[in-house]
Design an enzyme around this catalytic site. Structure first.
Site, PDB file in Angstrom:
ATOM      1  N   GLY A   1       0.795  -1.231   0.000  1.00 56.63           N
ATOM      2  CA  GLY A   1       0.000   0.000   0.000  1.00 56.63           C
ATOM      3  C   GLY A   1       0.820   1.270   0.000  1.00 56.63           C
TER       4      GLY A   1
ATOM      5  CG  ASN B   1       1.870   3.128  -5.707  1.00 59.27           C
ATOM      6  OD1 ASN B   1       2.282   4.120  -6.299  1.00 59.27           O
ATOM      7  ND2 ASN B   1       2.475   1.951  -5.782  1.00 59.27           N
TER       8      ASN B   1
ATOM      9  CG  MET C   1      -0.777  -7.998  -6.918  1.00 60.64           C
ATOM     10  SD  MET C   1       0.095  -7.283  -8.338  1.00 60.64           S
ATOM     11  CE  MET C   1       1.411  -6.412  -7.501  1.00 60.64           C
ATOM     12  NE  ARG C   2      -7.569 -12.080  -7.661  1.00 61.30           N
ATOM     13  CZ  ARG C   2      -7.086 -13.318  -7.812  1.00 61.30           C
ATOM     14  NH1 ARG C   2      -5.869 -13.619  -7.443  1.00 61.30           N
ATOM     15  NH2 ARG C   2      -7.845 -14.250  -8.349  1.00 61.30           N
TER      16      ARG C   2
ATOM     17  CG  ASN D   1      -3.191  -1.117 -13.591  1.00 60.57           C
ATOM     18  OD1 ASN D   1      -3.144  -1.478 -12.405  1.00 60.57           O
ATOM     19  ND2 ASN D   1      -2.503  -1.735 -14.538  1.00 60.57           N
TER      20      ASN D   1
ATOM     21  CG  HIS E   1       2.226  -2.514 -15.478  1.00 65.62           C
ATOM     22  ND1 HIS E   1       1.854  -3.753 -14.972  1.00 65.62           N
ATOM     23  CD2 HIS E   1       3.239  -2.750 -16.345  1.00 65.62           C
ATOM     24  CE1 HIS E   1       2.612  -4.682 -15.519  1.00 65.62           C
ATOM     25  NE2 HIS E   1       3.455  -4.109 -16.363  1.00 65.62           N
TER      26      HIS E   1
HETATM   27  C1  GAR Z   1       3.591  -1.429  -7.340  1.00 62.30           C
HETATM   28  O1  GAR Z   1       4.959  -1.393  -7.593  1.00 62.30           O
HETATM   29  C2  GAR Z   1       2.788  -1.591  -8.612  1.00 62.30           C
HETATM   30  O2  GAR Z   1       3.434  -1.099  -9.737  1.00 62.30           O
HETATM   31  C3  GAR Z   1       2.665  -3.073  -8.710  1.00 62.30           C
HETATM   32  O3  GAR Z   1       2.513  -3.517  -7.383  1.00 62.30           O
HETATM   33  C4  GAR Z   1       3.235  -2.669  -6.525  1.00 62.30           C
HETATM   34  C5  GAR Z   1       2.371  -2.339  -5.323  1.00 62.30           C
HETATM   35  O4  GAR Z   1       3.062  -1.616  -4.371  1.00 62.30           O
HETATM   36  N1  GAR Z   1       1.529  -3.397  -9.500  1.00 62.30           N
HETATM   37  C6  GAR Z   1       1.481  -4.381 -10.374  1.00 62.30           C
HETATM   38  O5  GAR Z   1       2.415  -5.136 -10.559  1.00 62.30           O
HETATM   39  C7  GAR Z   1       0.157  -4.529 -11.084  1.00 62.30           C
HETATM   40  N2  GAR Z   1       0.280  -5.400 -12.206  1.00 62.30           N
HETATM   41  P1  GAR Z   1       2.331  -0.955  -3.131  1.00 62.30           P
HETATM   42  O6  GAR Z   1       1.419  -2.017  -2.520  1.00 62.30           O
HETATM   43  O7  GAR Z   1       3.445  -0.600  -2.195  1.00 62.30           O
HETATM   44  O8  GAR Z   1       1.594   0.240  -3.613  1.00 62.30           O
END
Ligand code: GAR
Length: 194
Positions: free
Chosen positions: A16, A18, A93-94, A110, A112
């Site tokens: 979390g 982000n 991640m779904r 999203n 990525h």
């Molecule tokens: C982030 O780095 C995001 O880019 C990635 O998961 C991480 C979550 O970090 N997302 C993906 O790979 C989606 N396909 P967070 O939980 O610290 O925000």
């Protein structure tokens, strides 16, 4: 509508960071938005602690209890009850279905960890390392049905350094993600204030 704050619903599966970048930007009045609710799918996701810190309600919808469509229907129901207008997948991640995308048309965002359209799908950072590219980065985009597709709102480039591992590279990508996710939401807020 004028300059009323964007009402955000966050989807998060893990740490979390982000989510926290968005919450902090709102707290610092960098962003005209408010987080109505965060939905998480893993019972031990650290995002819950961050949500508590910012006083944001957190709702667990464990994907193991639902089909993909049923999960998305529960997400839509929860977001509707919380008056959400914009959905931010902040480390979600779904794979999402039309049930979610059609309920919030062109309003699901999203994050990525690659410069799309390069390296969509899972393990994007490992894919970039394996391909031997010298520059990768991150993308914030409007989510369409095909995984990691849809109009790009913002990107940031991150150089790959000699000796980088997936962990060291991910850490530098995340610094940029935190900036562009806030920038992209600010862009949407500015657009909807017009
Ligand atoms: C982030 O780095 C995001 O880019 C990635 O998961 C991480 C979550 O970090 N997302 C993906 O790979 C989606 N396909 P967070 O939980 O610290 O925000």
């Amino acid at each position: 509508m004028g300059d009323s704050p964007l009402k955000l619903g966050i989807l998060a599966s893990g740490s979390g960071s982000n989510f926290e970048a968005i919450a902090e930007a709102i707290e610092n009045q960098q962003l005209n938005a408010q987080i109505q609710v965060v939905i998480y799918n893993n019972p031990d996701a650290k995002v819950v602690l961050r949500a508590q810190k910012f006083g944001v309600p957190a709702v667990l919808l464990n994907h193991r209890n639902y089909s993909r469509e049923e999960l998305d229907a529960e997400i839509v129901k929860t977001f509707r009850e919380s008056n959400v207008d914009w959905v931010i997948m902040a480390g979600w991640m779904r794979i999402v279905t039309p049930v979610l995308l059609d309920a919030f048309p062109e309003k699901v965002i999203n994050i990525h960890p690659s410069l799309l359209p390069s390296f969509p799908g899972i393990r994007a950072i490992e894919q970039a390392l394996k391909a031997g590219v010298k520059i990768t980065g991150c993308t914030v985009h409007i989510a369409h049905l095909e995984v990691d597709s849809g109009p790009i709102l913002m990107q940031a480039a991150v150089p790959i350094l000699a000796g980088d591992t997936a962990e060291t590279l991910h850490a530098r990508i995340q610094v940029q993600e935190h900036k562009i996710v806030v920038g992209a939401i600010a862009l949407l807020a500015a657009r909807s204030a017009k």
